[in-house]
Each structure stands twice: as structure tokens, then as C-alpha cells.
Write a protein that holds these residues in place. Structure first.
Motif, PDB file in Angstrom:
ATOM      1  N   LEU A   5      46.344  68.973  50.666  1.00  0.00           N
ATOM      2  CA  LEU A   5      45.937  67.563  50.692  1.00  0.00           C
ATOM      3  C   LEU A   5      44.475  67.421  51.100  1.00  0.00           C
ATOM      4  CD1 LEU A   5      49.146  65.942  52.211  1.00  0.00           C
ATOM      5  CD2 LEU A   5      48.369  65.892  49.823  1.00  0.00           C
ATOM      6  N   GLN A   6      44.028  68.244  52.018  1.00  0.00           N
ATOM      7  CA  GLN A   6      42.619  68.218  52.416  1.00  0.00           C
ATOM      8  C   GLN A   6      41.729  68.563  51.216  1.00  0.00           C
ATOM      9  OE1 GLN A   6      41.461  71.263  55.205  1.00  0.00           O
ATOM     10  NE2 GLN A   6      39.641  70.137  55.844  1.00  0.00           N
ATOM     11  N   ALA A   7      42.107  69.584  50.470  1.00  0.00           N
ATOM     12  CA  ALA A   7      41.322  69.964  49.288  1.00  0.00           C
ATOM     13  C   ALA A   7      41.332  68.842  48.257  1.00  0.00           C
ATOM     14  CB  ALA A   7      41.873  71.250  48.679  1.00  0.00           C
ATOM     15  N   LEU A   8      42.460  68.178  48.098  1.00  0.00           N
ATOM     16  CA  LEU A   8      42.545  67.059  47.165  1.00  0.00           C
ATOM     17  C   LEU A   8      41.653  65.908  47.628  1.00  0.00           C
ATOM     18  CD1 LEU A   8      43.730  65.894  44.615  1.00  0.00           C
ATOM     19  CD2 LEU A   8      45.762  65.236  45.911  1.00  0.00           C
ATOM     20  N   ALA A   9      41.658  65.634  48.920  1.00  0.00           N
ATOM     21  CA  ALA A   9      40.793  64.579  49.454  1.00  0.00           C
ATOM     22  C   ALA A   9      39.323  64.914  49.203  1.00  0.00           C
ATOM     23  CB  ALA A   9      41.059  64.382  50.944  1.00  0.00           C
ATOM     24  N   HIS A  10      38.941  66.154  49.429  1.00  0.00           N
ATOM     25  CA  HIS A  10      37.551  66.560  49.172  1.00  0.00           C
ATOM     26  C   HIS A  10      37.217  66.451  47.683  1.00  0.00           C
ATOM     27  CE1 HIS A  10      35.909  67.869  53.051  1.00  0.00           C
ATOM     28  NE2 HIS A  10      37.172  68.140  53.360  1.00  0.00           N
ATOM     29  N   ALA A  11      38.173  66.774  46.829  1.00  0.00           N
ATOM     30  CA  ALA A  11      37.941  66.645  45.388  1.00  0.00           C
ATOM     31  C   ALA A  11      37.728  65.178  45.012  1.00  0.00           C
ATOM     32  CB  ALA A  11      39.107  67.235  44.602  1.00  0.00           C
ATOM     33  N   LEU A  12      38.478  64.273  45.624  1.00  0.00           N
ATOM     34  CA  LEU A  12      38.282  62.838  45.360  1.00  0.00           C
ATOM     35  C   LEU A  12      36.905  62.379  45.827  1.00  0.00           C
ATOM     36  CD1 LEU A  12      41.788  61.375  46.268  1.00  0.00           C
ATOM     37  CD2 LEU A  12      40.723  61.429  44.007  1.00  0.00           C
ATOM     38  N   ILE A  13      36.469  62.883  46.973  1.00  0.00           N
ATOM     39  CA  ILE A  13      35.135  62.546  47.480  1.00  0.00           C
ATOM     40  C   ILE A  13      34.068  63.047  46.509  1.00  0.00           C
ATOM     41  CG2 ILE A  13      33.454  63.021  49.316  1.00  0.00           C
ATOM     42  CD1 ILE A  13      35.918  63.090  51.257  1.00  0.00           C
ATOM     43  N   GLU A  14      34.227  64.282  46.048  1.00  0.00           N
ATOM     44  CA  GLU A  14      33.260  64.839  45.090  1.00  0.00           C
ATOM     45  C   GLU A  14      33.258  64.041  43.789  1.00  0.00           C
ATOM     46  OE1 GLU A  14      33.962  69.035  44.572  1.00  0.00           O
ATOM     47  OE2 GLU A  14      33.904  69.380  46.735  1.00  0.00           O
ATOM     48  N   GLN A  15      34.437  63.640  43.333  1.00  0.00           N
ATOM     49  CA  GLN A  15      34.537  62.830  42.111  1.00  0.00           C
ATOM     50  C   GLN A  15      33.797  61.506  42.302  1.00  0.00           C
ATOM     51  OE1 GLN A  15      38.597  62.116  40.777  1.00  0.00           O
ATOM     52  NE2 GLN A  15      38.002  60.187  39.842  1.00  0.00           N
ATOM     53  N   PHE A  16      34.030  60.843  43.419  1.00  0.00           N
ATOM     54  CA  PHE A  16      33.338  59.576  43.675  1.00  0.00           C
ATOM     55  C   PHE A  16      31.836  59.798  43.771  1.00  0.00           C
ATOM     56  CE2 PHE A  16      31.459  56.406  46.482  1.00  0.00           C
ATOM     57  CZ  PHE A  16      31.761  55.252  45.782  1.00  0.00           C
ATOM     58  N   HIS A  17      31.424  60.867  44.452  1.00  0.00           N
ATOM     59  CA  HIS A  17      29.993  61.133  44.588  1.00  0.00           C
ATOM     60  C   HIS A  17      29.346  61.336  43.222  1.00  0.00           C
ATOM     61  CE1 HIS A  17      26.632  63.488  46.876  1.00  0.00           C
ATOM     62  NE2 HIS A  17      26.257  62.285  46.526  1.00  0.00           N
ATOM     63  N   SER A  18      30.023  62.053  42.335  1.00  0.00           N
ATOM     64  CA  SER A  18      29.499  62.256  40.976  1.00  0.00           C
ATOM     65  C   SER A  18      29.410  60.938  40.212  1.00  0.00           C
ATOM     66  CB  SER A  18      30.381  63.227  40.197  1.00  0.00           C
ATOM     67  OG  SER A  18      30.318  64.503  40.770  1.00  0.00           O
ATOM     68  N   LEU A  59      44.985  63.429  61.571  1.00  0.00           N
ATOM     69  CA  LEU A  59      44.684  64.801  61.986  1.00  0.00           C
ATOM     70  C   LEU A  59      43.183  64.907  62.273  1.00  0.00           C
ATOM     71  CD1 LEU A  59      46.759  66.558  59.183  1.00  0.00           C
ATOM     72  CD2 LEU A  59      47.455  66.178  61.564  1.00  0.00           C
ATOM     73  N   PRO A  60      42.795  64.853  63.561  1.00  0.00           N
ATOM     74  CA  PRO A  60      41.364  64.771  63.910  1.00  0.00           C
ATOM     75  C   PRO A  60      40.495  65.849  63.290  1.00  0.00           C
ATOM     76  CG  PRO A  60      42.735  64.492  65.856  1.00  0.00           C
ATOM     77  CD  PRO A  60      43.651  64.878  64.734  1.00  0.00           C
ATOM     78  N   GLU A  61      40.978  67.097  63.217  1.00  0.00           N
ATOM     79  CA  GLU A  61      40.141  68.169  62.669  1.00  0.00           C
ATOM     80  C   GLU A  61      39.897  67.968  61.182  1.00  0.00           C
ATOM     81  OE1 GLU A  61      44.386  69.407  62.351  1.00  0.00           O
ATOM     82  OE2 GLU A  61      43.195  68.568  63.958  1.00  0.00           O
ATOM     83  N   LEU A  62      40.883  67.441  60.464  1.00  0.00           N
ATOM     84  CA  LEU A  62      40.698  67.158  59.042  1.00  0.00           C
ATOM     85  C   LEU A  62      39.832  65.922  58.844  1.00  0.00           C
ATOM     86  CD1 LEU A  62      44.274  67.859  57.625  1.00  0.00           C
ATOM     87  CD2 LEU A  62      42.300  69.373  57.674  1.00  0.00           C
ATOM     88  N   LEU A  63      40.029  64.927  59.683  1.00  0.00           N
ATOM     89  CA  LEU A  63      39.249  63.697  59.576  1.00  0.00           C
ATOM     90  C   LEU A  63      37.764  63.985  59.749  1.00  0.00           C
ATOM     91  CD1 LEU A  63      39.299  60.652  59.178  1.00  0.00           C
ATOM     92  CD2 LEU A  63      39.644  60.406  61.646  1.00  0.00           C
ATOM     93  N   ARG A  64      37.411  64.840  60.700  1.00  0.00           N
ATOM     94  CA  ARG A  64      35.998  65.181  60.902  1.00  0.00           C
ATOM     95  C   ARG A  64      35.392  65.783  59.633  1.00  0.00           C
ATOM     96  NH1 ARG A  64      37.894  66.213  65.952  1.00  0.00           N
ATOM     97  NH2 ARG A  64      38.334  68.410  65.568  1.00  0.00           N
ATOM     98  N   GLY A  65      36.142  66.653  58.988  1.00  0.00           N
ATOM     99  CA  GLY A  65      35.649  67.262  57.755  1.00  0.00           C
ATOM    100  C   GLY A  65      35.465  66.244  56.648  1.00  0.00           C
ATOM    101  N   LEU A  66      36.388  65.290  56.543  1.00  0.00           N
ATOM    102  CA  LEU A  66      36.270  64.243  55.526  1.00  0.00           C
ATOM    103  C   LEU A  66      35.091  63.323  55.823  1.00  0.00           C
ATOM    104  CD1 LEU A  66      40.044  63.398  55.022  1.00  0.00           C
ATOM    105  CD2 LEU A  66      38.564  64.773  53.541  1.00  0.00           C
ATOM    106  N   GLN A  67      34.896  63.021  57.098  1.00  0.00           N
ATOM    107  CA  GLN A  67      33.756  62.177  57.475  1.00  0.00           C
ATOM    108  C   GLN A  67      32.440  62.878  57.144  1.00  0.00           C
ATOM    109  OE1 GLN A  67      34.874  61.624  61.597  1.00  0.00           O
ATOM    110  NE2 GLN A  67      35.569  59.524  61.202  1.00  0.00           N
TER     111      GLN A  67
END
Length: 184
Positions: free
Chosen positions: A56-69, A117-125
Motif C-alpha cells: 500500500l505504501q508503494a501504491l501511495a507513492h505511485a499515486l503521488i508520482e502520477q499526480f506530480h507528472s 502509521l507514523p513512519e509511513l506518513l512521514r515518507g508520504l509527507q
């Protein structure tokens, strides 16, 4: 899915399968369902994503990358149409923020538990830090840039959290007001 010498392709296929499972089954996503959808064994899935949270973390990062693009493309289009005047990045951000993408909204809602999940949230932020730095670098006063971005984020978050949404007339009025804040 046959074993490949390109693990990045396998990971991308697994994320696509996870998107489809989330879209069809919501937050009930299981690793077994993702593995079946991708045509791999559960062990093959776990080789690349050792836990549901990591997937799920990898999927969230992929969504962020998609939005950034998408944002970079919208910004380039804004510059091509109107020049690189102050506010161009924010105008692109406004335009994207007012587009309703039900698939992305559903995926984002399904990923919401990651915020607990604080450790995952920090990475997403950290992965979304560009939202602050790019808004500040857009040539408008920092307070105005942040107000515009946060209004867009509030519109999106409200729609995805069950808050009352604006009707089409209200939405158009808000969009025009925010765009007016980007012009001199």
C-alpha cells in the motif's frame, strides 16, 4: 505472470493489480487477491512487497508520482499558453484540483489507513514536499500561494472524506476566485 529479469516491471504489474483489486473490492484488499490478479504466487508478491503495508505504501507513492507528472504536464501547458508569469504553477494546480477522478479518489480513500502509521506518513509527507516548495517558488507571496494550495487540498479532502461537496455553481465560483488570486 512469468518470472522476469526486470523486477521493476514486475513491481509495476503488482501495483496495477493492487489498483484493480482496490477499485473492485475497496479496503478489503488482500495479498492473495493481488497475487491472483497479477498472476503470480503469493510468495512472488511477498518477494517484492513483504507486507500489505509495504504494498500500500508503494501504491501511495505511485499515486503521488502520477499526480506530480500530471502537475508538471499541466504546468508546462499553462506556460505554453500564457507564459511563465508568476502563478503559472498554482494555476496548473488549481486546474488539476478541480478535475474529479473517481478512480484516484477511490484509491486514495482505500489508502487512508496509512495515515495512522507514523513512519509511513512521514515518507508520504516527504514525497509530497514538492507541493510546498513549488508553490513557494511560483512567484506569488508565500501566504497567498499556500492559501491557494490549501484551499484546493481542502476541496479535494472534503470530497474524499464525506464532507458536503460544493455544487457546480459554487465549485465554479471557488475556482474563479482562486484563479484570480494568481493574477496581478
Amino acid at each position: 505472470m512469468a518470472r522476469t529479469k526486470h523486477p521493476e516491471l514486475t513491481r509495476a504489474a503488482l501495483l496495477d493489480a493492487a489498483r484493480r483489486v482496490l477499485r473492485n473490492h475497496g479496503v478489503t484488499l488482500s495479498l492473495d487477491a493481488v497475487a491472483r490478479e497479477a498472476g503470480v504466487s503469493k510468495g512472488g508478491l511477498l518477494h517484492h512487497y513483504p507486507s500489505k503495508e509495504r504494498l500500500l505504501q508503494a501504491l501511495a507513492h505511485a499515486l503521488i508520482e502520477q499526480f506530480h507528472s500530471q502537475l508538471q504536464a499541466a504546468h508546462a501547458k499553462e506556460i505554453a499558453l500564457h507564459g511563465d508569469a508568476p502563478g503559472a504553477w498554482l494555476r496548473a494546480y488549481i486546474e488539476l484540483s478541480f478535475v474529479v477522478d473517481e478512480e484516484v479518489d477511490a484509491l486514495t480513500a482505500a489508502l487512508a489507513p496509512l495515515s495512522a502509521l507514523p513512519e509511513l506518513l512521514r515518507g508520504l509527507q516527504e514525497a509530497q514536499r514538492f507541493l510546498i516548495t513549488d508553490a513557494e517558488a511560483d512567484g506569488l507571496p508565500a501566504g497567498r500561494a499556500h492559501a491557494i494550495r490549501l484551499a484546493c487540498d481542502g476541496l479535494w479532502a472534503g470530497r474524499n472524506s464525506g464532507l458536503p461537496d460544493l455544487d457546480d455553481v459554487q465549485r465554479a465560483a471557488l475556482k474563479e476566485e482562486l484563479l484570480s488570486w494568481t493574477r496581478f
